[in-house]
Structure formats: C-alpha cells, structure tokens
Design a protein around this motif. Sequence first.
Motif, PDB file in Angstrom:
ATOM      1  N   PRO A  71      56.265  10.725  15.226  1.00  0.00           N
ATOM      2  CA  PRO A  71      56.876  12.125  16.578  1.00  0.00           C
ATOM      3  C   PRO A  71      58.275  12.546  15.559  1.00  0.00           C
ATOM      4  N   GLY A  72      58.452  12.909  16.911  1.00  0.00           N
ATOM      5  CA  GLY A  72      60.113  13.558  16.688  1.00  0.00           C
ATOM      6  C   GLY A  72      60.155  15.328  15.758  1.00  0.00           C
ATOM      7  N   ARG A  73      58.852  15.257  15.991  1.00  0.00           N
ATOM      8  CA  ARG A  73      58.731  16.727  15.009  1.00  0.00           C
ATOM      9  C   ARG A  73      57.973  18.235  15.839  1.00  0.00           C
ATOM     10  N   ALA A  74      58.569  18.939  15.519  1.00  0.00           N
ATOM     11  CA  ALA A  74      58.068  20.031  16.855  1.00  0.00           C
ATOM     12  C   ALA A  74      56.052  20.397  16.573  1.00  0.00           C
ATOM     13  N   TYR A  75      55.686  20.640  17.408  1.00  0.00           N
ATOM     14  CA  TYR A  75      54.606  21.681  17.338  1.00  0.00           C
ATOM     15  C   TYR A  75      54.949  22.059  18.811  1.00  0.00           C
ATOM     16  N   VAL A  76      54.316  24.202  17.467  1.00  0.00           N
ATOM     17  CA  VAL A  76      54.943  25.315  17.897  1.00  0.00           C
ATOM     18  C   VAL A  76      53.330  26.010  17.475  1.00  0.00           C
ATOM     19  N   TYR A  77      53.180  26.679  18.629  1.00  0.00           N
ATOM     20  CA  TYR A  77      51.425  27.570  18.203  1.00  0.00           C
ATOM     21  C   TYR A  77      51.315  28.789  19.534  1.00  0.00           C
ATOM     22  N   LEU A  78      50.689  29.513  19.071  1.00  0.00           N
ATOM     23  CA  LEU A  78      50.615  30.803  19.730  1.00  0.00           C
ATOM     24  C   LEU A  78      49.460  30.714  20.629  1.00  0.00           C
ATOM     25  N   CYS A  79      49.871  31.277  21.910  1.00  0.00           N
ATOM     26  CA  CYS A  79      50.035  31.076  23.153  1.00  0.00           C
ATOM     27  C   CYS A  79      48.967  33.016  24.044  1.00  0.00           C
ATOM     28  N   TYR A  80      47.877  32.708  24.024  1.00  0.00           N
ATOM     29  CA  TYR A  80      47.382  34.215  24.432  1.00  0.00           C
ATOM     30  C   TYR A  80      47.551  35.535  23.646  1.00  0.00           C
ATOM     31  N   GLY A  81      47.879  34.709  22.177  1.00  0.00           N
ATOM     32  CA  GLY A  81      47.759  36.031  21.443  1.00  0.00           C
ATOM     33  C   GLY A  81      49.369  36.701  21.685  1.00  0.00           C
ATOM     34  N   MET A  82      50.202  36.122  21.932  1.00  0.00           N
ATOM     35  CA  MET A  82      51.364  36.767  21.792  1.00  0.00           C
ATOM     36  C   MET A  82      52.656  35.803  22.488  1.00  0.00           C
ATOM     37  N   HIS A  83      52.227  34.679  22.800  1.00  0.00           N
ATOM     38  CA  HIS A  83      53.213  33.702  23.578  1.00  0.00           C
ATOM     39  C   HIS A  83      53.517  32.067  22.699  1.00  0.00           C
ATOM     40  N   LEU A 126      54.615  27.955  22.339  1.00  0.00           N
ATOM     41  CA  LEU A 126      55.267  27.933  23.246  1.00  0.00           C
ATOM     42  C   LEU A 126      56.268  26.073  22.183  1.00  0.00           C
ATOM     43  N   PHE A 127      56.416  25.519  22.704  1.00  0.00           N
ATOM     44  CA  PHE A 127      56.909  24.148  21.991  1.00  0.00           C
ATOM     45  C   PHE A 127      56.755  23.105  22.350  1.00  0.00           C
ATOM     46  N   ASN A 128      56.026  22.261  21.612  1.00  0.00           N
ATOM     47  CA  ASN A 128      56.142  20.964  21.945  1.00  0.00           C
ATOM     48  C   ASN A 128      56.695  20.056  21.470  1.00  0.00           C
ATOM     49  N   VAL A 129      56.843  19.218  21.735  1.00  0.00           N
ATOM     50  CA  VAL A 129      57.093  17.623  21.190  1.00  0.00           C
ATOM     51  C   VAL A 129      56.405  16.350  20.600  1.00  0.00           C
ATOM     52  N   VAL A 130      56.440  16.391  19.682  1.00  0.00           N
ATOM     53  CA  VAL A 130      55.387  15.676  18.694  1.00  0.00           C
ATOM     54  C   VAL A 130      55.847  14.097  19.669  1.00  0.00           C
ATOM     55  N   THR A 131      55.145  12.934  20.403  1.00  0.00           N
ATOM     56  CA  THR A 131      55.619  11.349  20.573  1.00  0.00           C
ATOM     57  C   THR A 131      55.993  10.236  20.225  1.00  0.00           C
TER      58      THR A 131
END
Length: 179
Positions: free
Chosen positions: A50-62, A64-69
């Motif tokens: 936990p405590g790391r970033a999960y960043v992925y590409l959404c809809y080909g252009m965005h 999105l930032f998540n926190v692994v919990t």
Amino acid sequence: MLGSILVTHGPLGRRAGRVVEVEAYVGPHDLACHASRGRTPRTEVLFGPPGRAYVYLCYGMHELFNVVTDPEGHAAAVLVRALEPVEALPPGTRLDGPARLTRALGIDRSHNRLPLDGPSLFLHAGAAVPESRVARGPRIGVDYAGAWAAAPLRLWVRDSPHVSRAPSPRRARRPADAA
DNA sequence: CTATTGATGGTC
DNA sequence: ACCATCAATAGG
C-alpha cells in the motif's frame, strides 16, 4: 483519505490540492475494480504494498490517479476524483474530476507504482474530515459492474464546492446490429 | 439548465 | 469490444 493533501513536484512546479472526493475499489470481488479481472501487467501494482500510486490511461486520453490501499496480496485502491486547490494555480484550473486533477497536477503514467512519500508525489495526512460532513453514494461510470455499481463507495466532503458533478446519465449505447 | 457526441489509445 | 472522462455543441 478525505482531507489529505496531495502534492506534486515536476515540470509544472509545485502543485497541491486537498482531497474532497474519492471512490473505493475494494478488492478482486468488486466487479468494478480492475483487479477483478485478475493479475495482469497493468493491475500488478494493485497487488503490491500500500501507499503507492496506480495511474492508468482511461478512454485513450485521460490519466487517472489511485492510491493502493491494502496489504500486499489484497488488491484494492482508492480513486481520487476531486481536489480543492490549496496553492496558487493557473487561472481557470479545475480540479473537479479524476482526469482534470491529474492534468492540473502533472500526474501521468510515469508516476505509476511510485510511493506516495517521494519527491514527485507526496500524500500528506491532513485534518480529518468529520464523519458528519462526509456524504456517500454510488460510484460514477461503472454501470457495467452490476450490483457493485450501486454500492455507496463514492465519498465526498458534503459541502465542498470542489466536488465533481455527476454526469448526465448516458443513454444506452446504440444496440449493436443484433442479428 | 440538460442531453448528446466525438476524441482517443491501452488492455486483454 | 470495451472502457473508473472531458469539452463542445445543440436545444429548451
């Protein structure tokens, strides 16, 4: 996480915002959680510490930032959906939306897997938001997830003007030419 | 104000 | 084929 302060440092300089809206993706059994489709190159980070970033590409252009919990082995994360500005930002900058805030803070997939106590990405514990000021409701954009779409896993600061507006309900997609 | 649509590319 | 979205547009 509501009330915590996200700080980035990069080409845009120092940028910061206070978390006012999030969504929880609670594990592999949650059909809206990316981990529900198994451990893949993309979702690998969710299964890590936990405590790391999960960043992925959404809809080909965005981005999105998540926190692994959750502890290693249990894949869950929190999507940050809106921030309240806490430092001077360019005029007109909007932080009310998961893709708007990553663009404004300069977050992209190069931040994927980074710990959130580093120089380019830092999540400070902020003043706790009292439970009486926390509202909750269904998550946005996950209607495909069946019963999990209705689960009240979106949380926001009730009176914040910086929370994103729910999109108008998208009409059922044009039915494929069913034969 | 609401409703609708096109842009755009990674994932599996 | 399917998206954890946004901006621009059309219309009331």
